[in-house]
Design a protein around this motif. Structure first.
Motif, PDB file in Angstrom:
ATOM      1  N   LEU A  36     -28.041  -6.442 -17.644  1.00 22.35           N
ATOM      2  CA  LEU A  36     -27.438  -5.770 -16.551  1.00 22.35           C
ATOM      3  C   LEU A  36     -28.440  -4.874 -16.269  1.00 22.35           C
ATOM      4  N   GLY A  37     -28.615  -4.609 -14.910  1.00 20.65           N
ATOM      5  CA  GLY A  37     -29.685  -3.723 -14.241  1.00 20.65           C
ATOM      6  C   GLY A  37     -28.968  -2.547 -13.365  1.00 20.65           C
ATOM      7  N   ALA A  38     -29.657  -2.029 -12.721  1.00 19.29           N
ATOM      8  CA  ALA A  38     -29.191  -0.652 -11.727  1.00 19.29           C
ATOM      9  C   ALA A  38     -28.154  -1.271 -11.005  1.00 19.29           C
ATOM     10  N   THR A  39     -27.258  -0.418 -10.511  1.00 20.72           N
ATOM     11  CA  THR A  39     -26.309  -0.649  -9.563  1.00 20.72           C
ATOM     12  C   THR A  39     -26.713  -0.445  -8.163  1.00 20.72           C
ATOM     13  N   HIS A  40     -25.684  -0.624  -7.184  1.00 19.74           N
ATOM     14  CA  HIS A  40     -26.125  -0.361  -5.747  1.00 19.74           C
ATOM     15  C   HIS A  40     -24.785   0.238  -5.191  1.00 19.74           C
ATOM     16  N   ASN A  41     -24.853   1.284  -4.273  1.00 21.76           N
ATOM     17  CA  ASN A  41     -23.974   1.586  -3.557  1.00 21.76           C
ATOM     18  C   ASN A  41     -22.832   0.700  -2.944  1.00 21.76           C
ATOM     19  N   SER A  42     -23.378  -0.177  -2.487  1.00 18.74           N
ATOM     20  CA  SER A  42     -22.479  -1.055  -1.602  1.00 18.74           C
ATOM     21  C   SER A  42     -22.690  -2.560  -2.064  1.00 18.74           C
ATOM     22  N   GLY A  43     -21.286  -3.091  -2.272  1.00 19.60           N
ATOM     23  CA  GLY A  43     -21.409  -4.508  -2.612  1.00 19.60           C
ATOM     24  C   GLY A  43     -21.337  -4.993  -3.866  1.00 19.60           C
ATOM     25  N   ILE A  44     -21.547  -3.797  -4.985  1.00 19.34           N
ATOM     26  CA  ILE A  44     -21.394  -4.415  -6.446  1.00 19.34           C
ATOM     27  C   ILE A  44     -20.138  -3.973  -7.178  1.00 19.34           C
ATOM     28  N   CYS A  45     -19.549  -5.132  -7.682  1.00 17.06           N
ATOM     29  CA  CYS A  45     -18.315  -4.839  -8.195  1.00 17.06           C
ATOM     30  C   CYS A  45     -18.382  -5.325  -9.934  1.00 17.06           C
ATOM     31  N   HIS A  46     -17.332  -4.696 -10.699  1.00 12.29           N
ATOM     32  CA  HIS A  46     -17.969  -5.118 -12.142  1.00 12.29           C
ATOM     33  C   HIS A  46     -16.591  -5.702 -12.346  1.00 12.29           C
ATOM     34  N   THR A  47     -16.667  -6.946 -13.206  1.00 12.37           N
ATOM     35  CA  THR A  47     -15.340  -7.678 -13.965  1.00 12.37           C
ATOM     36  C   THR A  47     -15.866  -7.991 -15.448  1.00 12.37           C
ATOM     37  N   PHE A  48     -15.069  -8.539 -16.103  1.00 10.60           N
ATOM     38  CA  PHE A  48     -15.122  -8.817 -17.484  1.00 10.60           C
ATOM     39  C   PHE A  48     -15.046 -10.368 -17.582  1.00 10.60           C
ATOM     40  N   LEU A  58     -22.129  -9.237  -6.701  1.00  4.87           N
ATOM     41  CA  LEU A  58     -22.306  -9.050  -5.167  1.00  4.87           C
ATOM     42  C   LEU A  58     -20.992  -9.582  -4.561  1.00  4.87           C
ATOM     43  N   LYS A  59     -20.261  -8.378  -4.207  1.00  9.87           N
ATOM     44  CA  LYS A  59     -18.917  -8.807  -3.660  1.00  9.87           C
ATOM     45  C   LYS A  59     -18.951  -8.494  -2.127  1.00  9.87           C
ATOM     46  N   VAL A  60     -18.964  -9.502  -1.190  1.00  7.62           N
ATOM     47  CA  VAL A  60     -19.322  -9.252   0.156  1.00  7.62           C
ATOM     48  C   VAL A  60     -18.379 -10.293   1.036  1.00  7.62           C
ATOM     49  N   LEU A  61     -18.322  -9.902   2.257  1.00  9.54           N
ATOM     50  CA  LEU A  61     -17.970 -10.950   3.276  1.00  9.54           C
ATOM     51  C   LEU A  61     -19.090 -11.274   3.937  1.00  9.54           C
ATOM     52  N   LEU A  62     -19.005 -12.683   4.571  1.00 11.03           N
ATOM     53  CA  LEU A  62     -20.289 -13.151   5.392  1.00 11.03           C
ATOM     54  C   LEU A  62     -20.011 -12.698   6.654  1.00 11.03           C
ATOM     55  N   THR A  63     -18.689 -12.419   7.114  1.00 10.64           N
ATOM     56  CA  THR A  63     -18.405 -11.677   8.207  1.00 10.64           C
ATOM     57  C   THR A  63     -17.060 -11.095   8.193  1.00 10.64           C
ATOM     58  N   ASN A  64     -16.849  -9.979   9.060  1.00 11.05           N
ATOM     59  CA  ASN A  64     -15.606  -9.309   9.032  1.00 11.05           C
ATOM     60  C   ASN A  64     -14.961  -9.483  10.443  1.00 11.05           C
ATOM     61  N   TYR A  65     -15.654 -10.484  11.415  1.00  9.28           N
ATOM     62  CA  TYR A  65     -15.026 -10.907  12.742  1.00  9.28           C
ATOM     63  C   TYR A  65     -14.210 -11.939  12.139  1.00  9.28           C
ATOM     64  N   CYS A  66     -12.750 -11.573  12.913  1.00 11.09           N
ATOM     65  CA  CYS A  66     -11.647 -12.605  12.430  1.00 11.09           C
ATOM     66  C   CYS A  66     -10.766 -12.879  13.652  1.00 11.09           C
ATOM     67  N   ILE A  67     -10.323 -13.892  13.878  1.00 10.67           N
ATOM     68  CA  ILE A  67      -9.557 -14.449  14.968  1.00 10.67           C
ATOM     69  C   ILE A  67      -8.219 -14.293  14.465  1.00 10.67           C
ATOM     70  N   TYR A  68      -7.915 -14.202  13.386  1.00 11.54           N
ATOM     71  CA  TYR A  68      -6.449 -13.653  12.855  1.00 11.54           C
ATOM     72  C   TYR A  68      -6.036 -12.265  13.244  1.00 11.54           C
TER      73      TYR A  68
END
Length: 413
Positions: A36-48, A58-68
């Motif tokens: 495990l290396g350094a972390t980053h302010n955006s997009g990094i989540c921790h799980t077990f 890396l937890k991220v959306l491909l896009t947040n544009y949405c037709i719903y």
């Protein structure tokens, strides 16, 4: 990271933070433990993982544009928020660069619906193909399937991912119709059913699948939620159900007020009840029923069940069966196996339980050892519950790391 890419990362990582169905538990991979290396302010989540390792995704959306226009979602089309979108190549490059720097060990990829369901699924599939075939990335990938996408696209994504999910979000069709008119429970579950049936037909190892249920946005009881979870587990459709305390993000007449606090304790109790469903052979209607449709927030669900079923207690620790031992509050799965093994050699007393490192903090009210009852409170629902909720105050001693009960990590009840 280039400025425009960095800005996209901030927007799309922030947009993904409300999805809690993110876990690599039980997955197989070729990662080396401890890298495990350094972390980053955006997009990094921790799980077990299942073996207790903490991993970074890396937890991220491909896009947040949405037709719903789902009422509970920050990314709903009617919201005036900053929008962004990655190209498949951009997201693949970010993932592989983060991985090489030990920022992450895998990817959790979701997306808003842009243009239509198939188009969005194609973009996700292209991202996975670049990672797997161009960069030969063999790390963990969890993908949110797009309900309504063509089954052929689902097949390809499932073949490239380690885990997939499709979020039900709301526990009833009535609530979905009210708050998410573009969705139905059947439509949301269809990709998971197809993935399950595909693996059974092809005689391949089933892929891990999960979903998320929002807690507190709508009037469903804990009984409604756990009944749904139980059905999904019984159908072998899911490995995990994740529960997310509703965080008010939109001013909507059919939702709790923006000033309401998320029901975090309720969420915690649901996770504990879910643990009983998956590992302790409880049925949902033993945990909640018509008389008590919601979980007791004062005590954990296993203790609550015991208090409502005192006729089964106190259990004699030296005679109770494995299934009975699993029902004793405070004694987890590991503790049960320790007791069963030790009983082969001698009759156990309370000191023996302590030597086996089995906590009797709660168990003492529900067991006897060699016929002796350890607790000093009377054997009644009210007195036992009060003793558990408000135990006698003791002099506070700062515990060392090694004094912390392992059950806090494992979730054992």
């Amino acid at each position: 990271m280039k400025k425009d890419i960095y800005e996209k990362m901030q927007v799309l990582a922030n947009s993904a933070k409300y999805d809690v169905s993110c876990s690599s538990s039980g997955s197989d991979n070729n990662h080396k433990t401890g890298e495990l290396g350094a972390t980053h302010n955006s997009g990094i989540c921790h799980t077990f993982t299942a073996d207790g390792r903490c991993v970074s995704l890396l937890k991220v959306l491909l896009t947040n544009y949405c037709i719903y226009d789902c009422a509970y979602c920050i990314n709903r089309k009617s919201n005036d928020i900053k929008r962004a979108a990655f190209s498949p190549r951009e997201l693949a490059d970010i993932t592989i660069n983060f991985y090489k720097r030990n920022y992450i060990e895998g990817l959790f990829l979701s997306s808003g619906i842009i243009d239509n369901e198939d188009h969005t699924m194609v973009l996700i599939l292209r991202t996975l193909k670049i990672l797997r075939f161009k960069y030969h990335f063999n790390g963990y990938i969890h993908v949110k399937l797009i309900p309504g996408a063509d089954n052929r696209l689902i097949d390809e994504v499932v073949s490239l991912a380690n885990r997939v999910s499709s979020n039900i979000e709301l526990p009833s069709d009535k609530s979905l119709k009210l708050l998410a008119p573009n969705k139905t429970k059947e439509k949301i579950l269809q990709p998971l059913k197809h993935a399950r049936d595909r693996s059974l037909q092809n005689d391949t190892k089933p892929i891990g699948m999960s979903t998320q249920l929002i807690v507190g946005a709508t009037p469903e009881t804990d009984k409604d939620i756990l009944k749904l979870s139980s059905v999904l587990y019984d159908k072998a459709l899911l490995k995990r159900v994740y529960y997310s305390a509703y965080i008010p993000v939109n001013d909507e007449k059919n939702l709790p007020s923006l000033i309401n606090k998320p029901p975090l304790l309720r969420e915690h109790r649901l996770y504990q009840a879910d643990w009983l469903l998956r590992f302790y052979d409880f049925s949902y209607d033993e945990i909640v029923n018509e008389e008590y449709p919601n979980l007791d927030e004062d005590v954990d669900p296993k203790t609550s069940w015991a208090l409502h079923n005192l006729s089964y207690f106190p259990m004699e620790i030296n005679k109770a069966s494995k299934d009975e031992l699993l029902r004793i509050p405070g004694i987890g799965v590991r503790g049960v196996f320790k007791i069963l093994k030790a009983r082969k050699f001698k009759s156990l007393d309370f000191e023996d339980l302590k030597k086996l490192k089995i906590s009797i903090k709660r168990a003492q009210y529900f067991i006897t050892c060699k016929g002796k009852y350890h607790s000093k409170v009377s054997f009644s629902k009210e007195t036992i519950k009060q003793a558990i909720i408000a135990p006698p105050k003791k002099r506070i001693i700062q515990p060392s790391l090694f004094d912390i009960e392992y059950s806090a990590i494992t979730g054992e009840l």
